[in-house]
Design a protein around this motif. Structure first.
Motif, PDB file in Angstrom:
ATOM      1  N   VAL A   1      -6.915  14.734  10.453  1.00  0.00           N
ATOM      2  CA  VAL A   1      -6.971  14.559  11.408  1.00  0.00           C
ATOM      3  C   VAL A   1      -6.488  13.069  11.900  1.00  0.00           C
ATOM      4  O   VAL A   1      -5.929  12.924  13.037  1.00  0.00           O
ATOM      5  CB  VAL A   1      -8.342  14.771  11.817  1.00  0.00           C
ATOM      6  CG1 VAL A   1      -8.642  14.502  13.403  1.00  0.00           C
ATOM      7  CG2 VAL A   1      -8.849  16.139  11.688  1.00  0.00           C
ATOM      8  N   ILE A   2      -6.714  12.097  11.443  1.00  0.00           N
ATOM      9  CA  ILE A   2      -6.397  10.839  11.613  1.00  0.00           C
ATOM     10  C   ILE A   2      -4.619  10.787  11.521  1.00  0.00           C
ATOM     11  O   ILE A   2      -4.158  10.350  12.591  1.00  0.00           O
ATOM     12  CB  ILE A   2      -6.734   9.816  10.620  1.00  0.00           C
ATOM     13  CG1 ILE A   2      -8.111   9.579  10.908  1.00  0.00           C
ATOM     14  CG2 ILE A   2      -6.106   8.305  10.662  1.00  0.00           C
ATOM     15  CD1 ILE A   2      -9.031   8.619   9.862  1.00  0.00           C
ATOM     16  N   PHE A   3      -4.238  11.373  10.522  1.00  0.00           N
ATOM     17  CA  PHE A   3      -2.713  11.479  10.496  1.00  0.00           C
ATOM     18  C   PHE A   3      -2.004  12.312  11.503  1.00  0.00           C
ATOM     19  O   PHE A   3      -0.954  11.888  12.202  1.00  0.00           O
ATOM     20  CB  PHE A   3      -2.369  12.028   8.981  1.00  0.00           C
ATOM     21  CG  PHE A   3      -0.797  11.907   8.792  1.00  0.00           C
ATOM     22  CD1 PHE A   3      -0.015  10.940   9.163  1.00  0.00           C
ATOM     23  CD2 PHE A   3      -0.429  13.130   8.273  1.00  0.00           C
ATOM     24  CE1 PHE A   3       1.427  11.018   9.027  1.00  0.00           C
ATOM     25  CE2 PHE A   3       1.199  13.044   8.107  1.00  0.00           C
ATOM     26  CZ  PHE A   3       2.074  12.155   8.589  1.00  0.00           C
ATOM     27  N   ALA A   4      -2.760  13.314  11.831  1.00  0.00           N
ATOM     28  CA  ALA A   4      -2.430  14.225  12.806  1.00  0.00           C
ATOM     29  C   ALA A   4      -2.328  13.502  14.285  1.00  0.00           C
ATOM     30  O   ALA A   4      -1.514  13.525  15.067  1.00  0.00           O
ATOM     31  CB  ALA A   4      -2.970  15.493  12.953  1.00  0.00           C
ATOM     32  N   THR A   8       0.731  -1.284  -0.168  1.00  0.00           N
ATOM     33  CA  THR A   8      -0.037  -0.118   0.105  1.00  0.00           C
ATOM     34  C   THR A   8       0.860   1.174   0.059  1.00  0.00           C
ATOM     35  O   THR A   8       0.331   2.275  -0.440  1.00  0.00           O
ATOM     36  CB  THR A   8      -1.031  -0.165   0.981  1.00  0.00           C
ATOM     37  OG1 THR A   8       0.095  -0.012   2.488  1.00  0.00           O
ATOM     38  CG2 THR A   8      -1.868  -1.150   1.284  1.00  0.00           C
ATOM     39  N   GLY A   9       2.265   1.081   0.587  1.00  0.00           N
ATOM     40  CA  GLY A   9       2.820   2.405   0.633  1.00  0.00           C
ATOM     41  C   GLY A   9       3.641   2.817  -0.714  1.00  0.00           C
ATOM     42  O   GLY A   9       3.926   4.055  -0.854  1.00  0.00           O
ATOM     43  N   PHE A  10       3.836   1.928  -1.612  1.00  0.00           N
ATOM     44  CA  PHE A  10       4.560   2.203  -2.695  1.00  0.00           C
ATOM     45  C   PHE A  10       3.969   3.280  -3.745  1.00  0.00           C
ATOM     46  O   PHE A  10       4.571   4.062  -4.094  1.00  0.00           O
ATOM     47  CB  PHE A  10       4.583   0.623  -3.611  1.00  0.00           C
ATOM     48  CG  PHE A  10       5.429   0.980  -4.948  1.00  0.00           C
ATOM     49  CD1 PHE A  10       6.763   1.065  -4.861  1.00  0.00           C
ATOM     50  CD2 PHE A  10       4.703   1.000  -5.991  1.00  0.00           C
ATOM     51  CE1 PHE A  10       7.369   1.312  -6.166  1.00  0.00           C
ATOM     52  CE2 PHE A  10       5.305   1.432  -7.296  1.00  0.00           C
ATOM     53  CZ  PHE A  10       6.932   1.333  -7.536  1.00  0.00           C
ATOM     54  N   PRO A  11       2.554   3.093  -3.994  1.00  0.00           N
ATOM     55  CA  PRO A  11       1.815   3.866  -4.853  1.00  0.00           C
ATOM     56  C   PRO A  11       1.989   5.402  -4.361  1.00  0.00           C
ATOM     57  O   PRO A  11       2.088   6.471  -4.858  1.00  0.00           O
ATOM     58  CB  PRO A  11       0.483   3.471  -5.167  1.00  0.00           C
ATOM     59  CG  PRO A  11       0.219   2.321  -4.027  1.00  0.00           C
ATOM     60  CD  PRO A  11       1.505   1.887  -3.541  1.00  0.00           C
ATOM     61  N   LEU A  12       1.791   5.474  -2.982  1.00  0.00           N
ATOM     62  CA  LEU A  12       1.705   6.751  -2.381  1.00  0.00           C
ATOM     63  C   LEU A  12       3.007   7.314  -2.274  1.00  0.00           C
ATOM     64  O   LEU A  12       3.322   8.450  -2.477  1.00  0.00           O
ATOM     65  CB  LEU A  12       1.326   6.563  -0.945  1.00  0.00           C
ATOM     66  CG  LEU A  12      -0.005   5.740  -0.593  1.00  0.00           C
ATOM     67  CD1 LEU A  12      -0.298   5.634   0.961  1.00  0.00           C
ATOM     68  CD2 LEU A  12      -1.165   6.372  -1.424  1.00  0.00           C
ATOM     69  N   ALA A  13       4.089   6.563  -2.001  1.00  0.00           N
ATOM     70  CA  ALA A  13       5.603   7.175  -2.207  1.00  0.00           C
ATOM     71  C   ALA A  13       5.726   7.703  -3.213  1.00  0.00           C
ATOM     72  O   ALA A  13       6.521   8.587  -3.731  1.00  0.00           O
ATOM     73  CB  ALA A  13       6.465   6.042  -1.742  1.00  0.00           C
ATOM     74  N   TYR A  14       5.559   6.910  -4.477  1.00  0.00           N
ATOM     75  CA  TYR A  14       5.679   7.238  -5.835  1.00  0.00           C
ATOM     76  C   TYR A  14       5.162   8.701  -6.365  1.00  0.00           C
ATOM     77  O   TYR A  14       5.633   9.422  -6.909  1.00  0.00           O
ATOM     78  CB  TYR A  14       5.069   6.258  -6.905  1.00  0.00           C
ATOM     79  CG  TYR A  14       5.196   6.517  -8.298  1.00  0.00           C
ATOM     80  CD1 TYR A  14       6.523   6.885  -8.963  1.00  0.00           C
ATOM     81  CD2 TYR A  14       4.073   6.931  -9.041  1.00  0.00           C
ATOM     82  CE1 TYR A  14       6.422   7.318 -10.397  1.00  0.00           C
ATOM     83  CE2 TYR A  14       4.190   7.461 -10.458  1.00  0.00           C
ATOM     84  CZ  TYR A  14       5.302   7.608 -11.028  1.00  0.00           C
ATOM     85  OH  TYR A  14       5.213   7.949 -12.486  1.00  0.00           O
ATOM     86  N   SER A  25      -0.995  -0.524  12.922  1.00  0.00           N
ATOM     87  CA  SER A  25      -1.150   0.648  13.256  1.00  0.00           C
ATOM     88  C   SER A  25       0.213   1.833  12.758  1.00  0.00           C
ATOM     89  O   SER A  25      -0.282   3.039  12.523  1.00  0.00           O
ATOM     90  CB  SER A  25      -0.981   0.923  14.929  1.00  0.00           C
ATOM     91  OG  SER A  25       0.049   0.417  15.502  1.00  0.00           O
ATOM     92  N   LEU A  26       1.151   1.161  12.187  1.00  0.00           N
ATOM     93  CA  LEU A  26       2.026   2.058  11.770  1.00  0.00           C
ATOM     94  C   LEU A  26       2.139   2.307  10.274  1.00  0.00           C
ATOM     95  O   LEU A  26       2.956   2.826   9.624  1.00  0.00           O
ATOM     96  CB  LEU A  26       3.544   1.189  11.847  1.00  0.00           C
ATOM     97  CG  LEU A  26       3.965   0.774  13.483  1.00  0.00           C
ATOM     98  CD1 LEU A  26       4.990   0.065  13.588  1.00  0.00           C
ATOM     99  CD2 LEU A  26       4.345   2.393  14.100  1.00  0.00           C
ATOM    100  N   ILE A  27       1.010   1.663   9.862  1.00  0.00           N
ATOM    101  CA  ILE A  27       0.787   1.925   8.267  1.00  0.00           C
ATOM    102  C   ILE A  27       0.549   3.486   7.867  1.00  0.00           C
ATOM    103  O   ILE A  27       1.149   3.783   6.846  1.00  0.00           O
ATOM    104  CB  ILE A  27      -0.584   1.332   7.746  1.00  0.00           C
ATOM    105  CG1 ILE A  27      -0.611   1.092   6.245  1.00  0.00           C
ATOM    106  CG2 ILE A  27      -1.805   1.990   8.366  1.00  0.00           C
ATOM    107  CD1 ILE A  27      -1.682  -0.082   5.770  1.00  0.00           C
ATOM    108  N   ALA A  28       0.239   4.213   8.819  1.00  0.00           N
ATOM    109  CA  ALA A  28       0.371   5.764   8.438  1.00  0.00           C
ATOM    110  C   ALA A  28       1.547   6.197   8.444  1.00  0.00           C
ATOM    111  O   ALA A  28       1.942   7.378   8.182  1.00  0.00           O
ATOM    112  CB  ALA A  28      -0.597   6.337   9.541  1.00  0.00           C
ATOM    113  N   GLN A  29       2.518   5.577   8.755  1.00  0.00           N
ATOM    114  CA  GLN A  29       4.058   5.869   8.908  1.00  0.00           C
ATOM    115  C   GLN A  29       4.491   6.635   7.409  1.00  0.00           C
ATOM    116  O   GLN A  29       5.249   7.395   7.137  1.00  0.00           O
ATOM    117  CB  GLN A  29       5.089   5.039   9.199  1.00  0.00           C
ATOM    118  CG  GLN A  29       6.540   5.284   9.181  1.00  0.00           C
ATOM    119  CD  GLN A  29       6.962   6.608  10.054  1.00  0.00           C
ATOM    120  OE1 GLN A  29       6.247   6.663  11.033  1.00  0.00           O
ATOM    121  NE2 GLN A  29       7.768   7.300   9.490  1.00  0.00           N
TER     122      GLN A  29
END
Length: 567
Positions: A140-143, A106-112, A250-254
């Motif tokens: 707000v979730i990320f904060a 899930t992190g790959f497309p966001l990083a790109y 829970s660390l997925i938002a990192q």
């Protein structure tokens, strides 16, 4: 960005090249907030906008090292230890692996997208299914993620200060909170130097004890692998793995914090593409490789010191590394080295937590109120939230907090990743290039909002046993699956109508250059009289000129916004 202010009268009727024809202005137009707060972008660090090429002077490897420095947190050791002591080593390692795979994919497309288009995760979220105001939910979730983990790291540092210097915990909480403020003020310029210089020391202190123990006492490996845990039952079982994976997830938002750095990547060209891709993968989804290793080390160290300190203290990183250093160092060096490791780690991660949290809070506040108070206001607000959690002893109920939080974080990240992978590239119902500017987006896009609410709502219900004890461990799986299914379903049902309220921003100059990177051509904003690069601007509805994204955000009357061409 420091540029000379334009002195041309913004109402003189001057049109930039290719701007849409002006529309007569109303009698009274309330201008956006004055630009002086945001003009000093060295302090504001492009909080709500595209990061221009003129500011992005770092090499791919410097950006990657800076981003990876932000994952130096000690919480991984505690998370891994908590899972391992409860469910056993086998279940813990399986849970860590499951979570790592989900986070990487899930992190790959966001990083790109962050690195390619030089925008943070909130700006990506706006154009990937949520809409201009819909993404306030996820901001707000990320904060919340940033101050929860700031509090966790601050608690760990306070434990170190208590062991090393005898300071009471409450004072350690205060010290760990306020010591990061000077470093956070200057954004990426200061953080890049801090992370690059401290990373080698941190790696040596973290890896050295583990290598020594494995090499000199191989029996510790067998003890580690055979540990069954308080509830493990001696074997690997699905419920234990999923419960553990839920905490790790829970660390997925990192990835949001990683993107906050990756948006400063240089343009991708034929000459630097290998280094560019290496940096994006390593510092984007690749952060979870190091994170998973740290969690596994946490299990190892907790099992190693369990008999000596007991289960309650074995999850504390300061105790873990004190025990490890004691096996290889003179006694007088043990506590100083353990405290040094904890303090370096806390500084490295909590400057990132405070920095990213300030971006997320500022983004939300400015969109809702159309006022821009400056990023530093929210640095202090985020630190205040974190300090309250620390004083409430959040460390004692860590896994419960993370297990609950994971459901919301998974729903958000999976929704955005699915929109990029499926809706943009496969179904082609979502615009390929991300859009973040007010006026170009609908206020709310049901694609992402409905998927997120459905996924987080049902998974939270499962987590709190609303559908029975048997299904409770499956709440993180439910969050991911529902988000993955509902996101493309909503795109098909709405036929992609709610992504863009306009197909043109009124400026004919190309948005991307010949290499597909955001254009570096600059134009003046007629409101704040600053020059901005092409992707940050739209044509102004009333003045036949251009307006930057921040001035659009703070336009309380909407007078500068182009009318919708989609109904």
């Amino acid at each position: 960005m420091s540029v000379a202010p334009r002195v041309t009268d913004p109402d003189s009727g001057r049109r930039p090249p290719h701007a849409e024809a002006p529309v007569e202005a109303p009698a009274s137009v309330e201008a956006p907030a004055p630009a002086d707060t945001a003009a000093n972008e060295t302090l504001e660090d492009y909080t709500l906008r595209f990061a221009p090429r003129s500011y992005r002077r770092w090499t791919p490897m410097v950006v990657a090292t800076t981003a990876l420095g932000g994952i130096a947190y000690m919480a991984d050791f505690s998370i891994g230890a908590g899972i391992g002591l409860t469910h056993g080593t086998g279940n813990a390692l399986a849970a860590i692996l499951v979570a790592a795979v989900v986070i990487f994919v899930t992190g790959f497309p966001l990083a790109y997208y962050g690195a390619r288009y030089n925008i943070d995760l909130d700006l990506i979220t706006r154009g990937s299914g949520f809409g201009y105001y819909g993404s306030v939910l996820t901001s707000v979730i990320f904060a919340s993620f940033t101050f929860i983990f700031f509090a966790l790291e601050g608690s760990i540092m306070a434990q170190g200060l208590k062991l090393g210097f005898g300071l009471p915990l409450w004072l350690g909480y205060v010290i760990s909170t306020f010591m990061v403020i000077p470093l956070v003020i200057y954004g990426m310029k200061a953080l890049s130097k801090l992370q690059v210089w401290t990373t080698p020391i941190w790696l040596l202190l973290m890896v050295g004890p583990l290598v020594y123990l494995v090499a000199t006492a191989p029996g510790t490996v067998h003890t580690f692998l055979s540990y069954t845990g308080a509830q493990g039952g001696g074997g690997v079982n699905t419920a234990s793995v999923l419960l553990g994976a839920g905490v790790c997830l829970s660390l997925i938002a990192q990835i949001g914090e990683q993107v906050d750095y990756l948006r400063f990547m240089p343009p991708k060209t034929e000459r630097n593409k290998r280094a560019w891709w290496t940096a994006v993968v390593m510092a984007g989804p690749g952060w979870v490789v190091l994170g998973a290793l740290k969690q596994a080390i946490g299990v190892f160290l907790a099992v190693y010191i369990l008999a000596e300190v007991g289960a309650a203290s074995a999850t504390e990183p300061i105790q873990q590394f004190t025990g490890a250093f004691a096996a290889m160092m003179p006694s007088w060096l043990v506590i100083p080295l353990a405290v040094a490791l904890v303090v370096i780690s806390q500084i490295k991660i909590n400057v990132t937590n405070a920095y990213s949290g300030s971006l997320a809070w500022t983004n939300s506040f400015t969109r809702v109120t159309k006022r821009y108070p400056g990023r530093m206001v929210f640095v202090l607000a985020n630190l205040a939230f974190a300090l309250i959690l620390m004083e409430a002893d959040m460390f004692s109920f860590l896994n419960n907090i993370l297990g609950f939080y994971a459901n919301c974080a998974i729903a958000w990240i999976v929704t955005v990743a699915t929109d990029i992978i499926v809706n943009k590239y496969l179904l082609k119902l979502s615009p390929h290039a991300p859009e973040f500017r007010r006026g170009m987006l609908y206020a709310v896009n049901p694609v992402g909002v409905v998927a997120f609410v459905a996924a987080s709502g049902l998974s939270i219900a499962l987590y709190f046993h609303a559908l029975g004890d048997t299904l409770q461990p499956y709440s993180p799986v439910a969050a991911a699956v529902i988000a993955f299914v509902v996101t493309p379903l909503m795109a098909v049902l709405t036929r992609g109508r709610f992504y863009l309220r306009r197909t043109s921003d009124g400026i004919d100059a190309p948005l991307l250059d010949q290499d597909g990177n955001p254009s570096s051509t600059t134009f003046p904003c007629h409101v704040c009289r600053q020059d901005f690069e092409r992707p940050d601007l739209t044509a102004c509805h009333n003045h036949g000129a251009m307006v930057c994204s921040l001035c659009s955000s703070t336009d309380r009357t909407g007078a500068h916004l182009l009318p919708a061409d989609r109904t």
